[in-house]
Every structure is written in C-alpha cells, then in structure tokens.
Design a protein around this motif. Structure first.
Motif, mmCIF file in Angstrom:
data_model
loop_
_atom_site.group_PDB
_atom_site.id
_atom_site.type_symbol
_atom_site.label_atom_id
_atom_site.label_comp_id
_atom_site.label_asym_id
_atom_site.label_seq_id
_atom_site.Cartn_x
_atom_site.Cartn_y
_atom_site.Cartn_z
ATOM 1 N N GLY A 58 4.768 -0.342 -8.844
ATOM 2 C CA GLY A 58 5.156 0.999 -9.228
ATOM 3 C C GLY A 58 6.493 1.188 -8.433
ATOM 4 O O GLY A 58 7.064 2.701 -8.562
ATOM 5 N N ALA A 59 7.445 0.203 -8.121
ATOM 6 C CA ALA A 59 8.500 0.513 -7.403
ATOM 7 C C ALA A 59 9.814 -0.287 -8.048
ATOM 8 O O ALA A 59 9.517 -1.193 -8.898
ATOM 9 C CB ALA A 59 8.723 0.006 -5.990
ATOM 10 N N LYS A 94 -5.580 4.352 -8.474
ATOM 11 C CA LYS A 94 -4.134 4.275 -7.987
ATOM 12 C C LYS A 94 -3.676 3.440 -6.855
ATOM 13 O O LYS A 94 -2.489 3.356 -6.390
ATOM 14 C CB LYS A 94 -3.760 5.717 -7.691
ATOM 15 C CG LYS A 94 -3.862 6.572 -9.237
ATOM 16 C CD LYS A 94 -3.587 8.153 -8.779
ATOM 17 C CE LYS A 94 -3.623 8.940 -10.095
ATOM 18 N NZ LYS A 94 -3.229 10.372 -9.743
ATOM 19 N N LEU A 95 -4.726 2.782 -6.179
ATOM 20 C CA LEU A 95 -4.372 2.094 -4.961
ATOM 21 C C LEU A 95 -5.234 0.980 -4.964
ATOM 22 O O LEU A 95 -6.778 1.346 -5.050
ATOM 23 C CB LEU A 95 -4.651 2.814 -3.700
ATOM 24 C CG LEU A 95 -4.495 2.099 -2.380
ATOM 25 C CD1 LEU A 95 -3.088 1.694 -2.216
ATOM 26 C CD2 LEU A 95 -4.765 3.272 -1.527
ATOM 27 N N ARG A 96 -4.724 -0.041 -4.846
ATOM 28 C CA ARG A 96 -5.757 -1.584 -4.654
ATOM 29 C C ARG A 96 -4.901 -2.399 -3.589
ATOM 30 O O ARG A 96 -3.634 -2.674 -3.694
ATOM 31 C CB ARG A 96 -5.845 -2.253 -5.966
ATOM 32 C CG ARG A 96 -5.300 -3.632 -6.240
ATOM 33 C CD ARG A 96 -5.471 -3.867 -7.448
ATOM 34 N NE ARG A 96 -3.884 -4.461 -8.007
ATOM 35 C CZ ARG A 96 -3.682 -5.689 -7.506
ATOM 36 N NH1 ARG A 96 -4.356 -6.263 -6.651
ATOM 37 N NH2 ARG A 96 -2.377 -6.176 -7.894
ATOM 38 N N PRO A 97 -5.876 -2.827 -2.445
ATOM 39 C CA PRO A 97 -5.162 -3.558 -1.652
ATOM 40 C C PRO A 97 -4.476 -5.102 -2.203
ATOM 41 O O PRO A 97 -5.292 -5.529 -3.168
ATOM 42 C CB PRO A 97 -6.218 -3.990 -0.659
ATOM 43 C CG PRO A 97 -7.410 -3.339 -1.121
ATOM 44 C CD PRO A 97 -7.050 -2.719 -2.327
ATOM 45 N N ARG A 120 1.690 9.595 -5.786
ATOM 46 C CA ARG A 120 2.355 10.940 -5.390
ATOM 47 C C ARG A 120 3.639 11.096 -6.202
ATOM 48 O O ARG A 120 4.362 12.274 -5.707
ATOM 49 C CB ARG A 120 2.716 11.031 -3.868
ATOM 50 C CG ARG A 120 1.377 10.663 -2.992
ATOM 51 C CD ARG A 120 0.874 11.907 -2.505
ATOM 52 N NE ARG A 120 -0.354 11.597 -1.606
ATOM 53 C CZ ARG A 120 -1.443 12.265 -1.419
ATOM 54 N NH1 ARG A 120 -1.683 13.136 -2.365
ATOM 55 N NH2 ARG A 120 -2.287 11.860 -0.504
ATOM 56 N N SER A 121 3.746 10.581 -7.248
ATOM 57 C CA SER A 121 5.147 10.953 -8.008
ATOM 58 C C SER A 121 6.406 10.681 -7.384
ATOM 59 O O SER A 121 7.290 11.377 -8.181
ATOM 60 C CB SER A 121 4.739 12.212 -8.806
ATOM 61 O OG SER A 121 3.642 12.287 -9.367
ATOM 62 N N VAL A 150 0.738 -1.011 -0.156
ATOM 63 C CA VAL A 150 -0.151 -0.055 0.133
ATOM 64 C C VAL A 150 0.718 1.378 0.039
ATOM 65 O O VAL A 150 0.645 2.291 -0.839
ATOM 66 C CB VAL A 150 -0.879 0.031 1.274
ATOM 67 C CG1 VAL A 150 -1.846 1.413 1.375
ATOM 68 C CG2 VAL A 150 -2.236 -1.037 1.030
ATOM 69 N N ALA A 151 1.968 1.250 0.814
ATOM 70 C CA ALA A 151 2.754 2.491 0.928
ATOM 71 C C ALA A 151 3.621 2.643 -0.533
ATOM 72 O O ALA A 151 3.636 3.806 -1.017
ATOM 73 C CB ALA A 151 3.853 2.282 2.142
ATOM 74 N N VAL A 152 4.033 1.435 -1.371
ATOM 75 C CA VAL A 152 4.483 2.030 -2.490
ATOM 76 C C VAL A 152 3.708 2.495 -3.256
ATOM 77 O O VAL A 152 3.886 3.286 -4.039
ATOM 78 C CB VAL A 152 4.963 0.357 -3.092
ATOM 79 C CG1 VAL A 152 5.229 0.580 -4.454
ATOM 80 C CG2 VAL A 152 6.256 -0.046 -2.489
ATOM 81 N N GLN A 153 2.286 1.960 -3.361
ATOM 82 C CA GLN A 153 1.298 2.395 -4.429
ATOM 83 C C GLN A 153 1.022 4.202 -3.902
ATOM 84 O O GLN A 153 0.940 4.728 -4.930
ATOM 85 C CB GLN A 153 -0.066 1.710 -4.245
ATOM 86 C CG GLN A 153 0.130 0.364 -4.921
ATOM 87 C CD GLN A 153 -1.055 -0.361 -4.716
ATOM 88 O OE1 GLN A 153 -1.927 -0.302 -5.507
ATOM 89 N NE2 GLN A 153 -1.079 -1.410 -3.736
ATOM 90 N N ILE A 154 0.790 4.274 -2.632
ATOM 91 C CA ILE A 154 0.653 5.806 -2.245
ATOM 92 C C ILE A 154 1.843 6.704 -2.796
ATOM 93 O O ILE A 154 1.472 7.704 -3.253
ATOM 94 C CB ILE A 154 0.256 5.984 -0.679
ATOM 95 C CG1 ILE A 154 -0.954 5.125 -0.497
ATOM 96 C CG2 ILE A 154 0.469 7.246 -0.291
ATOM 97 C CD1 ILE A 154 -1.160 5.119 1.060
ATOM 98 N N ALA A 155 3.035 6.294 -2.622
ATOM 99 C CA ALA A 155 4.074 6.745 -2.941
ATOM 100 C C ALA A 155 4.074 7.057 -4.371
ATOM 101 O O ALA A 155 4.420 8.235 -4.910
ATOM 102 C CB ALA A 155 5.445 6.239 -2.638
#
Length: 180
Positions: free
Chosen positions: A39-40, A143-146, A19-20, A11-16
């Motif tokens: 996304g990492a 942009k976020l999926r558990p 936020r670009s 979740v933290a990876v997706q949030i970051a």
C-alpha cells in the motif's frame, strides 16, 4: 516510512494505509513490488538520494511524518526528509549519536518509540494492551497481514537467520523454529 519491506516497516505501511494515509516507503529496487502491494509508493533508497525523493514526492516541502525503522544513518536522513515547521520524525531505533541540527533547522519534532518502560515498571501497560487489540481488528478486516520471510530456520542454523537479517535479504520477520 524507512524500511518499508522489513518486519516492522511492512506492518507500519499497512496500518498507515488502512488509516487512509498516503504512504511512501524506502526499500531496495528488488522489493519495490512488495512495498507497492502493501500500500505504499516505493522509493529505491539505493539509487535515489534523500534530496531527490523529497523533491519528487513533496515538491521540496518534506514529508509530514517520517517513521524510521532502520536507525543509524537512516535516522539522520529522516531529518532531511521531514517537512519544515510541522514535520515529525518518529524512530524505533533512535539510540546512538545523532546530529540534531538538521532537525532543528527545519523546526521539526522528534519522538522515539520506547516500549521497555511499561514492561519493566508496569506503568502504561493498559495502553500497550490496546495496540494488539487494534492490530487484531485490522487483521480481522483483512487490512493487516504479517510479512514472514519464506526461509524457515531451526536453532541449529540461527546464525544463518541472523546473517539474513543483517544483510537485509530477509523479507519481513524471520522465523526460527524451536523444537523441544
């Protein structure tokens, strides 16, 4: 991001990423495709030592922010991975005994994420209400999926669910179905 394929880390990876931020996440070799999809840039922590991935990805400068979702020795490794002077280590699992000298020698900062106080005292609850609202907006935007582990457990096999978490073989959050 330490633990980029776990329930919190994913979740933290997706949030970051939403936020670009340019995101790097430690994971195992088997989970590198998953971390990349989230996304990492994946870093195989089982075969690449901290010094090497810091050199490779930051030119030895260190990362601006290191978020530890694992704790224990990984929190200590975070001190070695953070940028000197302006770096910041954040941990969701900062309890235990940890050496602060490596962090001090980098003149970096540390903070922990502690959500129990607002739940117990009521202070700051409004702020904690903002967090799920912002997460829901990212979900609505796609942009976020558990990340949920594919194995479903019942109360009868909750010990198996726990072993899956302990061994690190669960992909994301483990679901235990509770039937009346």
């Amino acid at each position: 991001m330490h633990g980029g394929a776990g329930g919190v880390g994913s979740v933290a990876v997706q949030i970051a990423a939403a936020r670009s931020a340019e995101v790097f996440a430690t994971t195992s070799a088997a989970r590198t495709p998953l971390v990349r999809r989230l996304g990492a840039v994946p870093i195989d922590h089982t075969s690449v030592p901290v010094e090497r991935y810091v050199a490779e990805h930051t030119g030895d400068a260190g990362f601006d922010i290191v978020f530890d979702t694992v704790g224990g020795p990984v929190l200590d490794a975070s001190s070695e991975a953070v940028r000197t002077y302006t770096g910041h280590v954040v941990s969701a699992l900062g309890w235990g005994t940890h050496a602060l000298a490596p962090l001090s020698f980098r003149a970096a900062t540390y903070s922990g994420i502690f959500t129990l106080l607002p739940m117990l005292t009521g202070r700051g609850r409004e702020h904690h209400g903002e967090i799920p609202r912002e997460a829901a907006a990212l979900v609505d935007e796609g942009k976020l999926r558990p990340l949920l582990d594919g194995t479903r457990y019942t109360l009868a096999d909750v010990a198996d669910a726990h072993r899956s978490l302990e061994s690190g073989t669960a992909d994301g959050k483990v679901v235990v179905d509770v039937e009346p």
